[in-house]
Enzyme design. Structure first.
Site, PDB file in Angstrom:
ATOM      1  N   LEU A  34       0.850  -1.191   0.000  1.00  0.00           N
ATOM      2  CA  LEU A  34       0.000   0.000   0.000  1.00  0.00           C
ATOM      3  C   LEU A  34       0.880   1.234   0.000  1.00  0.00           C
ATOM      4  CD1 LEU A  34      -2.467  -1.100   2.799  1.00  0.00           C
ATOM      5  CD2 LEU A  34      -2.818  -1.287   0.352  1.00  0.00           C
ATOM      6  N   GLY A  35       0.417   2.275  -0.637  1.00  0.00           N
ATOM      7  CA  GLY A  35       1.175   3.515  -0.653  1.00  0.00           C
ATOM      8  C   GLY A  35       0.268   4.703  -0.441  1.00  0.00           C
ATOM      9  N   GLY A  46      -2.221   4.172  -3.285  1.00  0.00           N
ATOM     10  CA  GLY A  46      -1.844   3.133  -4.230  1.00  0.00           C
ATOM     11  C   GLY A  46      -1.943   1.762  -3.603  1.00  0.00           C
ATOM     12  N   ALA A  48      -0.758  -2.325  -4.678  1.00  0.00           N
ATOM     13  CA  ALA A  48      -0.158  -3.284  -5.600  1.00  0.00           C
ATOM     14  C   ALA A  48      -0.416  -4.679  -5.044  1.00  0.00           C
ATOM     15  CB  ALA A  48       1.339  -3.034  -5.734  1.00  0.00           C
ATOM     16  N   CYS A  64       9.892  -2.636   0.429  1.00  0.00           N
ATOM     17  CA  CYS A  64       9.306  -1.657   1.355  1.00  0.00           C
ATOM     18  C   CYS A  64      10.279  -1.262   2.464  1.00  0.00           C
ATOM     19  CB  CYS A  64       8.007  -2.190   1.935  1.00  0.00           C
ATOM     20  SG  CYS A  64       6.791  -2.596   0.666  1.00  0.00           S
TER      21      CYS A  64
END
Length: 195
Positions: A34-35, A46, A48, A64
Site C-alpha cells: 500500500l502507498g 496506491g 499493488a 518496502c
C-alpha cells in the site's frame, strides 16, 4: 488492507496486516503493498496486489525498506482466477468498505449533531418557561449555554460541508503559519468546557 484480506478469504487464504509495515501478508510474506503520498495539496493512494509475476527482482532489494522480507503472489497460493476477475472483486471490496465508512461517519455525525441540538432545545424550553419573570442570573447562564451548543452545531455542520467539498475536490486549503501550542490549548479548552 481489509479489501485484499477479504479478496483472499474465499480462496481459503488467511491474510493479515501489520502495524509496523503497511500491506497485506500471508504467513509473513507480503502479497500486497500500500502507498500513500501527499503532494501539492492532493492525497494519492496506491495498492499493488501480486497476482502472477516474476518475483526474482524482489531478491535484489529490500521490499518496502525491510531487509529479508519475503514476497508472495496469488498464483503461488493456488489462486488461478483471471486477473480481471480479481481486479473486479477487489474494486467491489473497496467500494463496500468505503460505503461502510460512509455509513459509520453519517451515524457518528448524526449523534454528534443530536447532542448539542438536544441541549439547545432544553435551554430554549427553559427560557420559554421563564420568559415572563426571568431571574437575571439564570437567563444569562441559559443564553451562554445555548450559544455554546449552537457554536458546536455550527462547527459540526462546517466539518460536514468541508468533508463534502473535499470529496468533490472543491475544498480549498489556505495554508498559514500557526503556533502549535495555541492550537492544542484551543482543542483542550473545547474538551474542558464540554466537561
Amino acid at each position: 488492507e481489509q479489501a485484499v484480506i477479504d479478496l483472499l478469504a474465499p480462496f481459503g487464504v488467511i491474510a493479515q496486516g501489520r502495524e509496523d509495515a503497511p500491506g497485506v501478508y500471508v504467513d509473513s510474506a507480503k502479497i500486497a503493498a500500500l502507498g500513500l503520498k501527499i503532494r501539492n495539496g492532493c492525497c494519492y493512494h496506491g495498492l499493488a496486489f501480486n497476482v502472477d509475476l516474476d518475483l526474482a527482482p524482489f531478491a535484489y532489494i529490500n521490499p518496502c525498506g525491510f531487509a529479508g522480507l519475503r514476497v508472495i503472489q496469488a498464483k503461488d497460493l493456488g489462486i488461478c482466477a483471471p486477473r480481471s476477475e480479481l481486479e473486479l472483486q477487489l474494486a467491489q471490496n473497496l467500494i463496500k468498505l468505503l460505503q461502510q465508512h460512509k455509513y459509520d461517519f453519517i451515524t457518528i455525525a448524526s449523534h454528534e449533531l443530536k447532542t448539542p441540538i438536544t441541549a439547545l432545545k432544553g435551554f430554549l424550553q427553559l427560557l420559554d418557561r421563564i420568559k415572563d419573570n426571568p431571574p437575571s442570573d439564570m437567563l444569562s447562564q441559559l443564553i451562554v449555554r445555548a450559544n455554546k451548543s449552537l457554536a458546536k452545531v455550527n462547527a459540526l455542520i462546517d466539518g460536514l460541508l468541508n468533508a463534502s467539498m473535499a470529496s468533490q475536490g472543491q475544498l480549498h486549503v489556505n495554508k498559514q503559519h500557526f503556533i502549535l501550542s495555541e492550537t492544542i490549548k484551543e482543542c483542550c479548552q473545547d474538551v474542558w468546557e464540554a466537561g
